[in-house]
Scaffold this motif. Structure first.
Motif, short mmCIF file in Angstrom:
data_model
loop_
_atom_site.label_atom_id
_atom_site.label_comp_id
_atom_site.label_asym_id
_atom_site.label_seq_id
_atom_site.Cartn_x
_atom_site.Cartn_y
_atom_site.Cartn_z
N TRP A 1 -57.18 73.88 1.11
CA TRP A 1 -58.24 74.27 2.11
C TRP A 1 -58.75 72.98 3.34
O TRP A 1 -58.43 73.10 4.36
N ILE A 2 -58.85 71.89 2.33
CA ILE A 2 -59.20 70.97 3.25
C ILE A 2 -58.13 70.41 3.42
O ILE A 2 -57.55 69.82 4.83
N VAL A 3 -57.20 69.93 3.25
CA VAL A 3 -55.57 69.81 3.07
C VAL A 3 -54.77 70.24 4.28
O VAL A 3 -54.44 69.34 5.16
N TRP A 4 -55.27 71.39 4.20
CA TRP A 4 -54.52 72.47 4.92
C TRP A 4 -56.13 72.27 6.92
O TRP A 4 -54.93 72.48 7.84
N SER A 5 -56.45 72.14 6.68
CA SER A 5 -56.95 72.08 7.50
C SER A 5 -57.19 70.62 8.42
O SER A 5 -56.84 70.75 9.44
N ILE A 6 -56.51 69.36 7.49
CA ILE A 6 -56.33 68.54 8.23
C ILE A 6 -54.80 68.41 8.57
O ILE A 6 -54.84 67.91 9.83
N VAL A 7 -54.10 68.71 7.99
CA VAL A 7 -52.91 69.22 8.68
C VAL A 7 -52.68 69.56 9.72
O VAL A 7 -51.89 69.21 10.97
N LEU A 8 -53.36 71.20 9.49
CA LEU A 8 -53.41 71.94 11.25
C LEU A 8 -54.19 70.92 12.08
O LEU A 8 -54.12 71.51 13.57
N TYR A 9 -54.68 70.37 12.00
CA TYR A 9 -55.96 69.66 13.25
C TYR A 9 -54.52 68.83 13.74
O TYR A 9 -54.96 68.31 14.78
N PHE A 10 -54.02 67.93 12.85
CA PHE A 10 -53.27 66.96 13.30
C PHE A 10 -52.10 67.71 14.13
O PHE A 10 -52.00 66.72 15.03
N VAL A 11 -51.80 68.97 13.84
CA VAL A 11 -50.38 69.58 14.51
C VAL A 11 -51.29 70.09 15.94
O VAL A 11 -50.65 69.66 16.71
N ALA A 12 -52.18 70.14 15.79
CA ALA A 12 -52.58 70.55 17.18
C ALA A 12 -53.02 69.56 18.22
O ALA A 12 -53.28 69.40 19.45
N MET B 1 -62.37 76.65 7.53
CA MET B 1 -63.76 75.82 7.03
C MET B 1 -64.80 76.80 7.07
O MET B 1 -65.48 76.85 6.29
N VAL B 2 -64.46 78.73 7.53
CA VAL B 2 -65.07 79.28 6.80
C VAL B 2 -65.11 80.14 6.02
O VAL B 2 -66.36 80.60 4.42
N ALA B 3 -64.23 79.88 5.24
CA ALA B 3 -63.93 81.13 4.32
C ALA B 3 -63.78 80.01 3.02
O ALA B 3 -64.10 80.44 1.91
N LYS B 4 -62.68 78.67 3.16
CA LYS B 4 -62.45 78.11 2.12
C LYS B 4 -62.33 78.16 1.00
O LYS B 4 -62.90 78.65 -0.21
N PRO B 5 -60.57 79.02 1.07
CA PRO B 5 -59.98 79.75 -0.16
C PRO B 5 -59.69 79.13 -0.75
O PRO B 5 -59.58 77.74 -0.38
N ALA B 6 -59.75 79.15 -2.44
CA ALA B 6 -59.23 78.34 -3.38
C ALA B 6 -57.48 77.99 -3.20
O ALA B 6 -57.05 78.21 -2.98
#
Length: 154
Positions: A81-92, A149-154
């Motif tokens: 979830w952290i890796v995907w958050s960072i990737v998507l943040y960079f996409v935005a 950020m909210v769910a923090k899925p595994a």
């Protein structure tokens, strides 16, 4: 800083980031489509200002508070979830940078149209189409980041 304070700053800045982006997009798009050149010139000018006052600082604050929260909470940086958050943040962000450049140019095009008492030029409309096309993935990327950020899925 303690965890709650940093978390509050992170949530507040994400709200400013998302809210400013969504509000700016709504007003700029619909004012442009009205073809009211004077109104468009005013709105585009304020959208550019909002990006400098709200979006830019939050774009800086988000990763700073986010990484500090990860550190404080002891989450591994390799959590999906952290890796995907960072990737998507960079996409935005990759979508936002050209949008900022276009908005600055669109502000000038609209102001020149007002001064000449002419309609918005064709290049304004070309930029607006690209602006919308870049805004769509940026919007959905940030919606998914909010979920992660909210769910923090595994």
């Amino acid at each position: 800083m303690d965890y709650v304070t940093v978390k509050w700053l992170h949530i507040l800045s994400s709200t400013f980031l998302f809210g400013t982006g969504l509000g700016s997009a709504f007003y700029m798009l619909f004012t442009s489509l009205s073809k009211d050149v004077r109104a468009t010139a005013v709105v585009v000018r304020y959208v550019v200002l909002a990006d400098w006052l709200f979006t830019t600082p939050t774009i800086i604050l988000q990763p700073l508070t986010g990484f500090y929260l990860i550190h404080l909470a002891g989450f591994p940086m390799t959590s999906s979830w952290i890796v995907w958050s960072i990737v998507l943040y960079f996409v935005a962000g990759a979508c936002w940078l050209p949008v900022v450049w276009m908005q600055i140019r669109m502000r000038r095009f609209a102001q020149e149209a007002v001064e000449r008492n002419e309609p918005l030029p064709p290049i304004y409309w070309r930029y607006l189409r690209i602006w919308v096309l870049l805004g769509i993935p940026a919007f959905f990327a940030l919606v998914i980041v909010f979920y992660l950020m909210v769910a923090k899925p595994a």
